[in-house]
Design a protein around this motif. Structure first.
Motif, PDB file in Angstrom:
ATOM      1  N   VAL A 223       0.857  -1.172  -0.100  1.00  0.00           N
ATOM      2  CA  VAL A 223      -0.170   0.095  -0.069  1.00  0.00           C
ATOM      3  C   VAL A 223       0.779   1.254  -0.039  1.00  0.00           C
ATOM      4  CG1 VAL A 223      -1.706   1.201   1.225  1.00  0.00           C
ATOM      5  CG2 VAL A 223      -1.728  -1.122   1.133  1.00  0.00           C
ATOM      6  N   SER A 224       0.586   2.028  -0.854  1.00  0.00           N
ATOM      7  CA  SER A 224       1.292   3.514  -0.900  1.00  0.00           C
ATOM      8  C   SER A 224       0.631   4.491  -0.119  1.00  0.00           C
ATOM      9  CB  SER A 224       1.322   4.087  -2.436  1.00  0.00           C
ATOM     10  OG  SER A 224       1.826   3.205  -3.428  1.00  0.00           O
ATOM     11  N   LEU A 225       1.367   5.659   0.230  1.00  0.00           N
ATOM     12  CA  LEU A 225       0.957   6.529   1.057  1.00  0.00           C
ATOM     13  C   LEU A 225       1.047   7.825   0.561  1.00  0.00           C
ATOM     14  CD1 LEU A 225       1.530   4.315   3.554  1.00  0.00           C
ATOM     15  CD2 LEU A 225       2.420   6.312   4.882  1.00  0.00           C
ATOM     16  N   VAL A 226      -0.181   8.453   0.235  1.00  0.00           N
ATOM     17  CA  VAL A 226      -0.136  10.084  -0.202  1.00  0.00           C
ATOM     18  C   VAL A 226      -0.181  10.884   1.126  1.00  0.00           C
ATOM     19  CG1 VAL A 226      -1.482  11.316  -1.755  1.00  0.00           C
ATOM     20  CG2 VAL A 226      -1.077   9.177  -2.157  1.00  0.00           C
ATOM     21  N   VAL A 227       0.692  11.570   1.185  1.00  0.00           N
ATOM     22  CA  VAL A 227       0.982  12.516   2.355  1.00  0.00           C
ATOM     23  C   VAL A 227       0.416  13.794   2.072  1.00  0.00           C
ATOM     24  CG1 VAL A 227       2.766  13.508   4.119  1.00  0.00           C
ATOM     25  CG2 VAL A 227       2.793  11.093   3.104  1.00  0.00           C
ATOM     26  N   LEU A 228       0.889  14.527   1.034  1.00  0.00           N
ATOM     27  CA  LEU A 228       0.642  15.816   0.562  1.00  0.00           C
ATOM     28  C   LEU A 228      -0.569  16.008   0.021  1.00  0.00           C
ATOM     29  CD1 LEU A 228       3.989  16.799  -1.027  1.00  0.00           C
ATOM     30  CD2 LEU A 228       3.170  17.664   1.240  1.00  0.00           C
ATOM     31  N   ALA A 229      -1.182  17.311   0.015  1.00  0.00           N
ATOM     32  CA  ALA A 229      -2.457  17.601  -0.739  1.00  0.00           C
ATOM     33  C   ALA A 229      -2.192  17.518  -2.168  1.00  0.00           C
ATOM     34  CB  ALA A 229      -2.776  19.334  -0.595  1.00  0.00           C
ATOM     35  N   ILE A 230      -3.202  16.770  -2.711  1.00  0.00           N
ATOM     36  CA  ILE A 230      -3.111  16.356  -3.861  1.00  0.00           C
ATOM     37  C   ILE A 230      -3.414  17.753  -5.063  1.00  0.00           C
ATOM     38  CG2 ILE A 230      -3.669  14.021  -3.606  1.00  0.00           C
ATOM     39  CD1 ILE A 230      -6.475  14.550  -4.757  1.00  0.00           C
ATOM     40  N   VAL A 231      -3.784  18.888  -4.486  1.00  0.00           N
ATOM     41  CA  VAL A 231      -3.514  19.725  -5.534  1.00  0.00           C
ATOM     42  C   VAL A 231      -2.260  20.356  -5.676  1.00  0.00           C
ATOM     43  CG1 VAL A 231      -3.780  21.768  -3.470  1.00  0.00           C
ATOM     44  CG2 VAL A 231      -5.105  21.868  -5.813  1.00  0.00           C
ATOM     45  N   HIS A 232      -1.261  19.894  -4.842  1.00  0.00           N
ATOM     46  CA  HIS A 232       0.062  20.140  -4.860  1.00  0.00           C
ATOM     47  C   HIS A 232       0.813  19.012  -5.962  1.00  0.00           C
ATOM     48  CE1 HIS A 232       4.601  19.931  -3.759  1.00  0.00           C
ATOM     49  NE2 HIS A 232       4.540  21.374  -3.784  1.00  0.00           N
ATOM     50  N   ILE A 233       1.666  19.391  -6.814  1.00  0.00           N
ATOM     51  CA  ILE A 233       2.387  18.404  -7.775  1.00  0.00           C
ATOM     52  C   ILE A 233       2.925  17.161  -6.766  1.00  0.00           C
ATOM     53  CG2 ILE A 233       4.661  19.726  -7.434  1.00  0.00           C
ATOM     54  CD1 ILE A 233       2.984  17.806 -10.739  1.00  0.00           C
ATOM     55  N   GLY A 234       3.407  17.354  -5.644  1.00  0.00           N
ATOM     56  CA  GLY A 234       3.994  16.064  -4.929  1.00  0.00           C
ATOM     57  C   GLY A 234       2.902  15.392  -4.637  1.00  0.00           C
ATOM     58  N   GLY A 235       1.651  15.820  -4.031  1.00  0.00           N
ATOM     59  CA  GLY A 235       0.754  14.819  -3.780  1.00  0.00           C
ATOM     60  C   GLY A 235      -0.045  14.372  -4.960  1.00  0.00           C
ATOM     61  N   LEU A 236      -0.458  15.186  -5.755  1.00  0.00           N
ATOM     62  CA  LEU A 236      -0.717  14.727  -7.138  1.00  0.00           C
ATOM     63  C   LEU A 236       0.018  13.560  -7.725  1.00  0.00           C
ATOM     64  CD1 LEU A 236      -3.073  15.035  -9.287  1.00  0.00           C
ATOM     65  CD2 LEU A 236      -1.730  16.717 -10.620  1.00  0.00           C
ATOM     66  N   TRP A 237       1.422  13.809  -7.728  1.00  0.00           N
ATOM     67  CA  TRP A 237       2.127  12.856  -8.451  1.00  0.00           C
ATOM     68  C   TRP A 237       2.172  11.272  -7.671  1.00  0.00           C
ATOM     69  CZ3 TRP A 237       3.846  12.723 -13.181  1.00  0.00           C
ATOM     70  CH2 TRP A 237       4.780  11.748 -13.604  1.00  0.00           C
ATOM     71  N   ALA A 238       2.030  11.614  -6.214  1.00  0.00           N
ATOM     72  CA  ALA A 238       2.105  10.399  -5.566  1.00  0.00           C
ATOM     73  C   ALA A 238       0.684   9.531  -5.790  1.00  0.00           C
ATOM     74  CB  ALA A 238       1.804  10.674  -3.985  1.00  0.00           C
ATOM     75  N   VAL A 239      -0.334   9.975  -5.951  1.00  0.00           N
ATOM     76  CA  VAL A 239      -1.567   9.678  -6.466  1.00  0.00           C
ATOM     77  C   VAL A 239      -1.612   9.046  -8.022  1.00  0.00           C
ATOM     78  CG1 VAL A 239      -4.031  10.056  -7.312  1.00  0.00           C
ATOM     79  CG2 VAL A 239      -3.327  10.989  -5.334  1.00  0.00           C
ATOM     80  N   LEU A 240      -1.023   9.849  -8.869  1.00  0.00           N
ATOM     81  CA  LEU A 240      -1.051   9.349 -10.207  1.00  0.00           C
ATOM     82  C   LEU A 240      -0.093   8.186 -10.278  1.00  0.00           C
ATOM     83  CD1 LEU A 240      -0.484  12.552 -12.564  1.00  0.00           C
ATOM     84  CD2 LEU A 240      -2.476  11.090 -12.394  1.00  0.00           C
ATOM     85  N   GLN A 241       0.981   8.031  -9.493  1.00  0.00           N
ATOM     86  CA  GLN A 241       2.049   6.887  -9.575  1.00  0.00           C
ATOM     87  C   GLN A 241       1.250   5.794  -9.019  1.00  0.00           C
ATOM     88  OE1 GLN A 241       5.759   7.728  -7.720  1.00  0.00           O
ATOM     89  NE2 GLN A 241       6.494   5.496  -8.020  1.00  0.00           N
ATOM     90  N   ALA A 242       0.518   5.720  -7.826  1.00  0.00           N
ATOM     91  CA  ALA A 242      -0.208   4.796  -7.371  1.00  0.00           C
ATOM     92  C   ALA A 242      -1.370   4.223  -8.415  1.00  0.00           C
ATOM     93  CB  ALA A 242      -0.936   5.200  -6.126  1.00  0.00           C
ATOM     94  N   LEU A 243      -2.149   5.067  -9.117  1.00  0.00           N
ATOM     95  CA  LEU A 243      -2.829   4.882  -9.930  1.00  0.00           C
ATOM     96  C   LEU A 243      -2.456   4.112 -10.842  1.00  0.00           C
ATOM     97  CD1 LEU A 243      -5.385   8.002 -10.073  1.00  0.00           C
ATOM     98  CD2 LEU A 243      -6.001   5.789  -9.065  1.00  0.00           C
ATOM     99  N   THR A 244      -1.217   4.393 -11.738  1.00  0.00           N
ATOM    100  CA  THR A 244      -0.903   4.097 -12.967  1.00  0.00           C
ATOM    101  C   THR A 244      -0.093   2.634 -12.553  1.00  0.00           C
ATOM    102  OG1 THR A 244       0.986   5.272 -12.768  1.00  0.00           O
ATOM    103  CG2 THR A 244      -0.576   6.343 -14.278  1.00  0.00           C
TER     104      THR A 244
END
Length: 504
Positions: free
Chosen positions: A203-224
């Protein structure tokens, strides 16, 4: 447009019962998310929003935002990010300035009169998205705004920068950039992509707000990678530690401010025993703090460097690099990722030699740069003889005090070394005689002994050149932070203005 869209498509091979997103201790299954994805897609298709259409999303850390991402990007549409952490008036202003064809937002945002009226007056078709419900709130029955797109290099994400030092600016990230960045990350980390069954594995962890590139990138990496993940509504020490302890990831992200909070909370090492490393970025990472974390938890701190304009990170440390080089290269943000070239230039654009500080330029598939491929940043940096990158400050942050150049981060780092100081922000204040003078604002470690302004100035004088010592040091209960946990300088200046007015 393979890459990210192909990765998102792999989700449909997962069983509906597969756990996908954990939030506040509860799991959302792929089946629950899929129902909302398909509902959003049905609504967007029904109003004429096909591939290339621009869809605004008030992008909070919640399941509905993830479903919107999949529905929008999965069909080649463009997502225009809007920050729910801003006051309603600023969200409304960003909406009108970006003018998407449709906007999706929680019902709570639609309840804000400024937002709802702005969408209505701009003629933007609006929907409230909560749970599995998608409900129209404003606009006519059909889209009337024509999509403006570059057919040769279409945009996937229009992301606003954090706006911590000035008004947010909209940065277009193309599909080519995102796919190149994802490829670079997989080359850097060794990730092989979604070869296992979807929504299985660690399981991955998304720590930052996803409206920031760091958080969005963590989500995109998990999704892809079709990987389940924990979505923290916001960073807290307890929330992060509990997620690490429950899911036992090998690598987890910790922005610098969050790392300091974990250290200050004296989190027991056994709570983090699954970790083999932590990654850190979004802001300057003090090598002293990194060493403190390494000593306490016996974990390498893998610093990365990137920006919204790069679609994420372009340089960083790996664990093998850390083992071999850290003691000799501490303070570096690592080496460029595969496919990334770095150089420094002077103000005339002349390329500088190894070891010389200048404006950093980046060339990579993910930068979206001009004809020559090089993108100039606002960062001052140098590269050493072994290819390691050091960030020396920002060209637009330098304080010129009576002809002497003061770099705010140098002053901040010196003050952070004080045992009572958690974090510091330094900025330049106009001065009639000297042009500018440095002023510091410090947040103390919770429970630390009280420390006076004079004490901090004395401490600074022992570490800095005389002209670098701040003329004033304000101590506050908490520094204001934005979505990336970086200090929001605009709010900070308002805070200081109030403090100085109270002194009079």
């Amino acid at each position: 447009m393979a890459g990210i869209r192909t990765g998102l498509g792999a989700l449909w091979r997962a069983p509906d019962s597969a756990n996908m997103i954990q939030q506040n201790g509860e799991w959302f299954t792929w089946g629950q998310v899929r129902v909302l994805v398909e509902r959003i897609d049905e609504v967007l298709t029904g109003v004429g929003c096909e591939e290339g259409s621009r869809i605004g999303v008030v992008l909070g850390n919640r399941m509905e935002s993830i479903a919107a991402l999949v529905a929008i990007l999965g069909k080649g549409r463009t997502i225009v990010t809007l920050n729910p952490m801003q006051p309603a008036a600023r969200v409304a202003s960003d909406l009108v300035n970006s003018l998407p064809q449709v906007v999706l937002a929680p019902a709570a945002i639609w309840a804000e009169a400024e937002f709802a009226s702005a969408a209505e007056e701009a003629g933007i078709l609006g929907f409230a998205v909560d749970g599995s419900t998608v409900e129209q709130r404003c606009g006519g029955p059909a889209v009337t705004i024509e999509a403006d797109r570059d057919e040769q290099n279409p945009v996937a994400v229009e992301m606003f920068t954090s706006g911590t030092t000035g008004p947010p600016k909209r940065v277009p990230l193309t599909w080519r950039q995102l796919d190149a960045a994802m490829s670079a990350v997989h080359s850097h980390t060794g990730a092989a992509g979604p070869e296992r069954e979807p929504l299985t594995g660690r399981v991955s962890l998304v720590v930052l707000a996803i409206v920031h590139i760091g958080g969005l990138w963590a989500v995109l990496q998990a999704l892809t990678e079709a990987r389940p993940f924990v979505l923290l509504p916001r960073f807290t020490v307890d929330g992060w530690v509990d997620a690490v302890y429950e899911h036992k990831p090998r690598i987890a992200s910790l922005p610098p401010a969050a790392m300091r909070s974990v250290l200050s909370a004296d989190v027991p090492a056994e709570k983090l025993e699954s970790l083999r490393a932590v990654t850190a970025g979004t802001a300057f990472v003090s090598p002293d703090m990194a060493d403190e974390f390494i000593a306490k938890y016996n974990l390498p701190v893998l610093i990365v460097y990137g920006a919204t304009e790069f679609s994420g990170a372009v340089a960083g440390w790996t664990k093998p690099l850390h083992i071999e080089w850290w003691t000799r290269k501490r303070g570096s943000v690592g080496r460029p990722f595969p496919g990334v070239d770095l150089r420094t230039v002077d103000e005339n654009g002349e390329v500088l030699q190894v070891g010389e500080t200048g404006r950093l330029e980046v060339r990579a598939g993910q930068t979206g740069a001009g004809a020559d491929g090089w993108m100039r940043t606002s960062d001052l940096a140098h590269l050493d003889e072994d290819g390691f990158l050091y960030i020396d400050g920002r060209a637009d942050d330098a304080i010129i005090r009576g002809g002497f150049k003061v770099h705010p981060e140098v002053v901040s780092d010196a003050l952070r070394a004080h045992p009572s100081v958690l974090d510091v922000c330094v900025y330049g204040r106009a001065d009639e005689r000297l042009g500018q003078v440095p002023v510091a604002v410090a947040e103390l470690v919770e429970g630390a002994a009280a420390v006076s302004e004079d004490d901090l100035k004395t401490f600074a004088r022992n570490k800095l050149t005389g002209y670098e010592v701040p003329v004033a040091i304000h101590v506050v209960d908490e520094l204001p932070r934005g979505v990336s946990l970086k200090i929001d300088r605009r709010r900070l200046l308002d805070m200081v203005e109030q403090l100085e007015a109270a002194r009079v």
